[in-house]
Design a protein around this motif. Structure first.
Motif, PDB file in Angstrom:
ATOM      1  N   ASP A  23       3.528   1.064   6.299  1.00 33.51           N
ATOM      2  CA  ASP A  23       2.097   1.218   6.556  1.00 33.51           C
ATOM      3  C   ASP A  23       1.427  -0.155   6.590  1.00 33.51           C
ATOM      4  N   ALA A  43      10.061   3.053  -0.864  1.00 32.39           N
ATOM      5  CA  ALA A  43       8.999   2.079  -0.594  1.00 32.39           C
ATOM      6  C   ALA A  43       9.011   1.584   0.845  1.00 32.39           C
ATOM      7  N   ASP A 209       5.687  -1.710  -1.835  1.00 29.98           N
ATOM      8  CA  ASP A 209       5.351  -0.421  -2.443  1.00 29.98           C
ATOM      9  C   ASP A 209       4.510   0.369  -1.451  1.00 29.98           C
ATOM     10  N   ARG A 210       4.882   1.630  -1.262  1.00 28.23           N
ATOM     11  CA  ARG A 210       4.166   2.520  -0.339  1.00 28.23           C
ATOM     12  C   ARG A 210       4.022   1.902   1.057  1.00 28.23           C
ATOM     13  N   THR A 298       4.267  -1.999  -9.088  1.00 26.24           N
ATOM     14  CA  THR A 298       4.646  -0.709  -8.503  1.00 26.24           C
ATOM     15  C   THR A 298       4.259   0.471  -9.371  1.00 26.24           C
TER      16      THR A 298
END
Length: 304
Positions: A23, A43, A209-210, A298
């Motif tokens: 993302d 992740a 992360d994400r 995280t």
């Protein structure tokens, strides 16, 4: 892209169905560096590796490896020609022997390092006539590393390279990587959950992360800049929520009356605010390890 940068990813996005794997991921891997790619499961680390090797295409953003576009088919072939890759699953032909796997791979690359092959065969104790299907997970890892290292690549991309290895074998692998970087100026991107191993071999880290990079920096720089501030509260700690907005605060985690902050730069302003508004019973400042950074960034959650 600087001439000194081997990998440059900018705002990469990728979805698996309705689930975002990346993302807006951005990161840089300079030439001759060992960069640790860290993050919890899911992740986006393996997705990022597949994108930069042309094994998948991004939905958005841009990526260059050796100045070649990762979303262009012809460019991705040139990227793979210069890259040694060890996947997390260590995929090899199960019915081949060790000798047959080496012979097959050697024939594909005119840059094959026979000297390194001889050295690693001895160090890794690989039986020439052993079938891949009979090898332990650790021995498959060693064979995969040999094939990736000996092909004369300019870039090594390693996904969990010490997975399945005992401590002695893992130490040997780490020493091999350090030697290749020092002697040949090799560039390495290593994704691993073994934080102590990454901390030993890497000079840079990217924590994901994400689907986004929440930290990218040199390890020596981080050791000098980042501190961990641990506060033990006397009251309910409601004023601690305001510490998240303080300059340099990377993460805030609270467990009962204990609040832990990661602070980039001087921690004095944060400590002064905590003393004035949070009614601390005690405050201590400690060096932040890579494990502290990883867990803090995280697991960080809003405090009440």
């Amino acid at each position: 892209m600087s001439d000194a940068d081997v990998i440059v990813l900018r705002e990469l996005s990728k979805r698996h169905g309705t689930v975002p794997a990346l993302d807006g991921l951005s990161l840089t891997v300079p030439q001759g560096s060992v960069t640790g790619l860290l993050g919890p499961n899911g992740a986006g680390k393996t997705t990022a590796i597949k994108l930069l090797l042309g094994m998948a295409r991004p939905d958005g953003g841009t990526g260059l490896v050796f100045g070649q576009r990762i979303d262009a088919e012809a460019d991705s072939v040139r990227i793979r020609q210069r890259t040694g890759y060890v996947s997390e699953t260590k995929d090899l032909y199960p019915h081949f022997t060790v000798d047959q796997m080496v012979h097959l791979t050697r024939g594909l690359y005119s840059t094959w390092r026979s000297d390194l092959e001889r050295r690693l065969r001895g160090s890794f104790a690989l039986r020439p006539d052993a079938k891949v299907s009979t090898l332990s997970k650790g021995m498959r890892t060693k064979l995969s590393l040999l094939l990736a290292c000996c092909r004369g690549a300019d870039l090594l991309v390693l996904d969990e390279p010490t997975d399945g290895l005992d401590p002695v074998a893992a130490e040997l692998v780490l020493e091999t990587l350090i030697g290749l970087v020092a002697q040949d100026g090799l560039t390495v991107l290593v994704s691993s959950h073994q934080l102590t191993e990454v901390e030993r071999v890497a000079d840079r880290v990217v924590i994901v992360d994400r689907g986004q990079a929440c930290l990218e920096a040199g390890l020596d720089d981080l050791r000098m800049r980042v501190r961990m501030v641990r506060i033990v509260l006397e009251g309910d700690g409601s004023a601690v929520a305001g510490l998240r907005s303080e300059p340099g605060v990377l993460a805030v985690n609270q467990a009962g009356r204990v609040v832990t902050l990661l602070v980039d730069g001087s921690a004095e302003l944060v400590i002064d605010r905590a003393r004035r508004f949070a009614s601390p019973a005690s405050i201590e400042t400690l060096p932040a390890t890579l494990r502290d950074l990883f867990l803090g960034l995280t697991r960080s959650a809003d405090v009440a």
